[in-house]
Each structure stands twice: as C-alpha cells, then as structure tokens.
Design an enzyme around this catalytic site. Structure first.
Site, mmCIF file in Angstrom:
data_model
loop_
_atom_site.group_PDB
_atom_site.id
_atom_site.type_symbol
_atom_site.label_atom_id
_atom_site.label_comp_id
_atom_site.label_asym_id
_atom_site.label_seq_id
_atom_site.Cartn_x
_atom_site.Cartn_y
_atom_site.Cartn_z
ATOM 1 N N CYS A 2 0.834 -1.221 0.109
ATOM 2 C CA CYS A 2 0.100 0.175 0.236
ATOM 3 C C CYS A 2 0.906 1.272 -0.002
ATOM 4 O O CYS A 2 2.006 1.315 0.634
ATOM 5 C CB CYS A 2 -1.070 0.183 1.245
ATOM 6 S SG CYS A 2 -1.966 -1.281 1.396
ATOM 7 N N ASN A 101 -2.225 1.986 5.660
ATOM 8 C CA ASN A 101 -1.042 1.078 5.517
ATOM 9 C C ASN A 101 -0.882 0.216 6.540
ATOM 10 O O ASN A 101 -0.424 0.564 7.741
ATOM 11 C CB ASN A 101 0.284 1.523 4.830
ATOM 12 C CG ASN A 101 0.976 0.464 4.166
ATOM 13 O OD1 ASN A 101 0.843 -0.721 4.406
ATOM 14 N ND2 ASN A 101 2.275 1.035 3.905
ATOM 15 N N GLY A 102 -1.155 -1.077 6.414
ATOM 16 C CA GLY A 102 -0.699 -1.837 7.777
ATOM 17 C C GLY A 102 -2.169 -2.696 8.133
ATOM 18 O O GLY A 102 -3.087 -2.893 7.324
ATOM 19 N N GLU A 482 16.963 -19.507 -4.682
ATOM 20 C CA GLU A 482 16.705 -18.194 -5.133
ATOM 21 C C GLU A 482 16.151 -18.279 -6.653
ATOM 22 O O GLU A 482 15.212 -17.547 -7.023
ATOM 23 C CB GLU A 482 17.995 -17.147 -4.968
ATOM 24 C CG GLU A 482 17.846 -15.764 -5.667
ATOM 25 C CD GLU A 482 16.583 -15.039 -5.377
ATOM 26 O OE1 GLU A 482 15.892 -15.324 -4.277
ATOM 27 O OE2 GLU A 482 16.201 -14.109 -6.141
ATOM 28 N N LYS A 486 12.586 -16.898 -8.170
ATOM 29 C CA LYS A 486 12.483 -16.223 -9.233
ATOM 30 C C LYS A 486 11.348 -16.412 -10.138
ATOM 31 O O LYS A 486 10.771 -15.895 -10.624
ATOM 32 C CB LYS A 486 13.737 -15.745 -9.737
ATOM 33 C CG LYS A 486 14.146 -14.285 -10.027
ATOM 34 C CD LYS A 486 14.308 -13.261 -9.141
ATOM 35 C CE LYS A 486 13.518 -13.474 -7.769
ATOM 36 N NZ LYS A 486 14.126 -12.333 -6.809
ATOM 37 N N LYS A 604 5.668 -4.810 -3.544
ATOM 38 C CA LYS A 604 7.087 -4.546 -3.135
ATOM 39 C C LYS A 604 6.865 -3.959 -1.715
ATOM 40 O O LYS A 604 6.120 -3.334 -1.246
ATOM 41 C CB LYS A 604 7.604 -3.589 -4.164
ATOM 42 C CG LYS A 604 9.314 -3.386 -3.852
ATOM 43 C CD LYS A 604 9.904 -3.915 -5.020
ATOM 44 C CE LYS A 604 11.506 -4.101 -5.109
ATOM 45 N NZ LYS A 604 12.010 -5.365 -5.225
#
Ligand code: F6R
Length: 609
Positions: A2, A101-102, A482, A486, A604
């Site tokens: 957010c 946000n949260g 990793e 991806k 993100k």
C-alpha cells in the site's frame, strides 16, 4: 505494501498526489483512490486496478484542484479488491477521510463497539473503523487532534495513517507505528508519503516519522508528538541523497529487465571505494564505529525474508568459510516468535532491500533489550531498518522498482562477500583471489547479459512446463533456492529448490519427463557429485537445463541445454548464476505474458506481518 501520499500547500495537490501514487504503485496495485478537500467541499474518487485508471477518471472531471489532497494505492489484506474496499475510507457522514497502510488487528472488536453506537460499515476493510472511531471521539472531545489521538490509542496492530477532514481544511494528520511515513518539506507545502520516491521530485528535505509519532501538518508547519512519551518533538529535517533518475525505464520494456541489466553497475557501486585488490584492503565505512565490537563476535544471526534470506544463506557460507564465525540464518517471520538463546557476543545482521519489511523490523525489535549489536545490509537509504540498526553497509543498488528482486540480490551478495572478507582480517588464503575476482565480476556479469538472446531461446523452450526443480550444492544450493523463487513469482510456474544431494531423500519422486530441473553445475570440487545427481534425473526422463562454467564440454553430454557463465571463484559464482537464472525466469514469464513488474498477489516492501 500500500502506498500513501498526502499533500497540503499553496498549490493544488492533485497532480502531486497522483504522480506520487504512480511512483509508489510498486507497493500495491489492486486499486487506488484519492480524496480532495477545498474549503468545505470534498471529493473522493476510487478505481479498481492501476493508478492510471484513477488518473483517467479524474482527468474527465472539471474541477479537481485542491490544496488538501491524499491518495492511496492498495494491496488488499481485509476484503476483496473492490471500489468500496479501496481507500480513502470515510466515516458515516463523509466528513473524515483516512488512508491506511498496515493491519488493525482489533478492528472487529472496534467495529462491534461502533455498530452498537449506531455506526454503519460499507466496506470489509479494517481501515473503515478508523474514520468512524475518530468521528466517535470527535463528538466527545474538543479537537480533531484529540479525537485522532484517542482513536490511535484504541487500535492495535501496525499502521501508517493519514487523516483529513472537511472541518479542518488546512491540516493533515499523520501517524505511524511499524509502517513507514516520511514528510517532504517544501516551500509553503508538505507532502506525506510511504516512501521518499513520491516526494523527491518536489523536495529533498524530509522528516522521518518514528513509531508512535503523530504529526499535525499544515502548509507552513509540522508538529510532531510521540504518543509513547507524550513529548512534543522538534522534527529533524534530513536531506535525501538520492534521486528518481534511476527509476526511469529508458529503452527497457519493464523494470525487471532493466534491473537485471544493471548487475554490472550494481557490483561496481557496491564495491566502489570499499575493496581494493592492489592494496589488499576492504574498508567498510558503515562499520567503522563498531570495529572494536566486531573483534569479539562469537556468532552471527542473519534475519531476512524471501530473496534477502537466500542472499543471507550465501552470506552464511561466505562468513563461515572466510572469517570462521558461526552463522545462522533465520526467516524473520519465524525468528520473532521463537525462543532463541542470545548472548552479547552474538550479532544480529538484518538484510533488506526496502528496509521496511515488517517481519524483519520485528526481528530486530525482538533483540532490542538483549544489548546485542544490530547490523544492517540495506538498500533503501534512510529506511526504517537502516535507521534502527547500530551500524551497517548500504547496498547502493539504487531504487528497485520491479517486485521481483534482482539487482538488490546481486548487491546483497556482493556486500556480504565484502563483510566476510572484512571479518576475515585478510587472513584467509582466498582473501586476495576474491578481491581480484570482485574487480573482474562486473565484466563477467556483462558477459552473461551478452548471452541474453541464447538464454531467451532456452527459456522459451521450457515455458510450458508446470513445475521445475532447481538444484545446487554448497554455496550454489541457496542460489538454487533463489532461482526457484524467481521463476515462481514471475511466471507462476511451481518451482522448488533442493540441495542436489538431498533429492534422493524424497524430491526425486517428482521427476519424470514433464518435470524439468535447472542445475547449478558451475566449476567446484563437488561438480562430479552434481553430475551424478544430474544423471539420476536423466535416468528418470527429467529434462535438464544446466548453468556451467565456460569451457565445460562434458556437461553437454549430460544436460539438454546449457547456459555458460565465465570462470569465477566458487564463492562468487552465485552472482553470475543468478544473472542467468533471473534472465531465464524473466523470459519464461515474458513468453507467458505475465505482468512482469507486478506479479499477481504480490507487492514490493511487505509492511504487514
Ligand atoms: C522476491 C522478493 C521478496 C523480498 C522480500 C524481502 O523477489 O523481492 O522475497 O526479497 O519480501 O524484502 P526486503 O528485502 O525489502 O526486506
């Protein structure tokens, strides 16, 4: 997760907020909204989907200028992706607007209490209780500020909140607890945002809010009070030392590809002025203040999430080998809930691109009272983790916009190699060879990028499989983990990483002609053992793509497809393997038409637990 932007000032804030929301869209992108207040007049616009949809709607309106504006781009937690659930949320009278946000953990309790007092709720969000709770207290208290603080005192959880009201058209209220907020200080204006990228086109002067801070912001002034100690704080204005230039796409079709192609520059910047092969030195300015403490480390506990945790696992191999210090890597989301014996000779090392990941922040907070040294390997300058750790080393990878982390991983591993070399005091026989390798690495990463077209051809051959196994041994094992992450996050193909030697203990049962394996098979004393594991897969009909070191002809007999990377010291091979694995994942996702920079369900900067 957010994005929040708020504006108060002498010009219209609508464009500032909409531009800011676009800059923050990587944080959440399922819906967006904006509230405008001009005197007694208020307007709210919300759209499901991208910020561009909201901008389109607003561009059709005749009068959307206002000096008090705030907006939000959402990553849904409570309630589906609908316009009702998008923010701003409002009270029943539609006089108070809130973006958040949260997560408000006790929202259902508060909602029940408010419903008993006659309040109705239109959304399924936890956020909607906040404007109504402010409204509830406003009926009993003499000011909006007092009602805002009373509401904050009732909520449990994590939040950054911005609230505005038609009754206070010249003021914006902001508060934070475990979720970032920063205030840009302009000329006769202030911009509040979840991160500086929404601000820095307007001003480089910023005030970071700390946990429990409440800010009362007008065009001219910012007043901050901390709700924990009730002190009025003189806000500290700091200067941002980076800009948005790196966040421009240029000729690339998306940020992920651009950021993969930044690998050579990322390695150069991470090592610049820090490592020198000719003088045999590693100098890490960010650790200078704690050099004495670093001499007495007996154990390092690394905490991180996702990609950063895999970089941490590579760091574990590096630090244990080069510096001989025992290292444990914990997923931050698990670490905070376990009883971990801690002594003062243990160092906590947090790794984070954003510096805002809630789980990692909670892990650092957990050791706050243990008196241990807390170090950070962080990319976002000035972020919460960068500020709450005692010392650390910045990754300096520049802003990373694609949700899938690529160049930040390259920078994290590079910095962890520098830390390992630093802690080794130059005593390990690999000290000088690795310093030399670090200097050669940008050109080697470029060589991998130069083979992008070949990797693309191989990737497209494999785009239609449903599952993938990634294998590796030793330091290439976390690299396999990793690689798998991806692929799954960008292409939505199921992928799992496995230590090559562990396959026979269960995972091998999955292998058949429809289940390909991506093998990290670069030069290493264990390469022949990896060959045996590849043979085991081939014997069961499993297709194999291998990453191998240039000049390895034998691998051609074993694997269906080979991606070659330049010869490299084993300790740093994961960096080159990942440039190749990132391209492989990228081209599969691209072939499948996925939303490359914004994969479904993700965001993100994960600022909720
Ligand atoms: C995957 C990815 C995530 C992050 C994780 C931690 O590509 O980006 O797994 O690595 O959410 O984020 P930071 O590093 O910001 O703490």
């Amino acid at each position: 997760m957010c994005g929040i932007v708020g504006y108060i000032g002498k010009r219209s804030g609508t464009k500032v907020v909409l531009d800011g929301l676009e800059a923050l869209e990587y944080r959440g992108y399922d819906s967006a909204g904006i509230a405008l207040i001009d005197g007694e007049k208020s307007q709210v616009f919300k759209e499901v989907g991208r910020v561009s949809g909201l901008i389109k709607t607003i561009s059709k309106q005749s009068d959307v200028s206002a000096p008090l504006v705030m907006g939000h781009t959402r990553w849904a937690t409570h309630g589906g992706v609908t316009a009702e659930n998008a923010h701003p949320q409002t009270n029943n009278d539609q006089t108070i607007f809130v973006v958040h946000n949260g997560i408000i953990e006790n929202f259902s309790e508060i909602r029940t209490k408010l419903e008993a007092s006659g309040y109705n709720f239109k959304s399924q969000t936890d956020t909607e209780v906040i404007p109504n709770l402010i409204d509830f207290y406003l009926k009993q208290l003499d000011s909006f500020e007092a009602a805002f603080k009373a509401a904050l005192a009732d909520v449990r959880g994590a939040y950054s909140i911005v609230a505005i009201s038609v009754r206070e058209p010249n003021t914006l209220y902001a508060a934070r607890l475990s979720s970032p907020l920063v205030i840009g200080v302009g000329d006769g204006e202030h911009i509040v945002a979840s991160d500086p990228s929404a601000i820095m086109d307007h001003t480089k002067k910023v005030i970071y809010l700390e946990d429990y801070d409440v800010a009362v912001v007008t065009a001219e002034k910012v007043q901050v009070q901390n709700l924990k100690d009730h002190n009025r704080i003189e806000p500290k204005v700091e200067l941002l030392d980076f800009d948005n230039e790196q966040a421009v796409l240029g000729d690339f079709p998306n940020f992920m590809l651009k950021e993969i192609f930044e690998a050579p520059a990322t390695i150069k910047t991470a090592t610049l002025g820090r490592a020198r092969a000719d003088t045999g030195t590693v100098k890490l300015g960010g650790l200078e203040t704690v050099l004495r403490q670093l001499k007495h480390i007996e154990r390092i506990v690394i905490v991180a999430c996702g990609t950063a945790s895999y970089a941490g696992l590579i760091g574990e191999y590096l630090i244990e080998e080069l510096a001989g210090i025992p290292v444990e890597v914990h997923l931050a989301s698990e670490f905070k809930y376990r009883d971990e014996p801690f002594s003062r000779s243990t160092v906590l090392l947090a790794i984070s691109q954003s510096g805002e990941t809630a789980d990692t922040i909670a892990a650092i907070k957990k050791v706050e009272d243990f008196g241990v040294l807390r170090l950070g390997v962080v990319n976002a300058v000035g972020s919460t983790i960068a500020r709450m750790t005692d010392a650390g080393v910045y990754c300096h990878a520049g802003p990373e916009r694609a949700v899938a982390s690529t160049k930040a991983f390259i920078a994290q591993v590079t910095v962890l190699a520098l830390i390992a070399l630093h802690l080794s005091d130059g005593k390990h026989p690999q000290f000088k060879p690795l310093l030399k390798e670090l200097e050669a690495l940008p050109a080697k990463a470029q060589a991998v990028l130069d083979s992008a077209e070949d990797i693309k051809k191989i990737a497209e051959k494999y785009a239609n499989y449903d599952s993938f196994l990634y294998i590796g041994r030793n330091i290439s094992f976390p690299s396999a983990l990793e690689g798998a992450l991806k692929l799954k996050e960008t292409s939505y193909i199921h992928a799992e990483g496995c230590a090559a030697g562990e396959m026979k203990h269960g995972t091998l049962a999955l292998i058949d002609e429809n289940f390909p394996t991506f093998a990290m098979a670069t030069d290493s004393p264990l390469l022949e053992k990896t060959y045996s594991n590849i043979q085991e897969i081939r014997a069961r009909g499993g297709p194999v793509v291998a990453i191998a070191t240039e000049g390895n002809k034998a691998i051609k007999e074993l694997a269906d497809d080979v991606i070659y990377i330049p010869k490299c010291e084993e300790e740093l091979q994961p960096i080159l393997q990942q440039v190749a694995a990132q391209l492989f994942a990228y081209y599969i996702a691209s072939k499948l038409g996925r939303n490359i920079d914004r994969p479904r369900n993700l965001a993100k900067s994960v600022t909720v637990e």
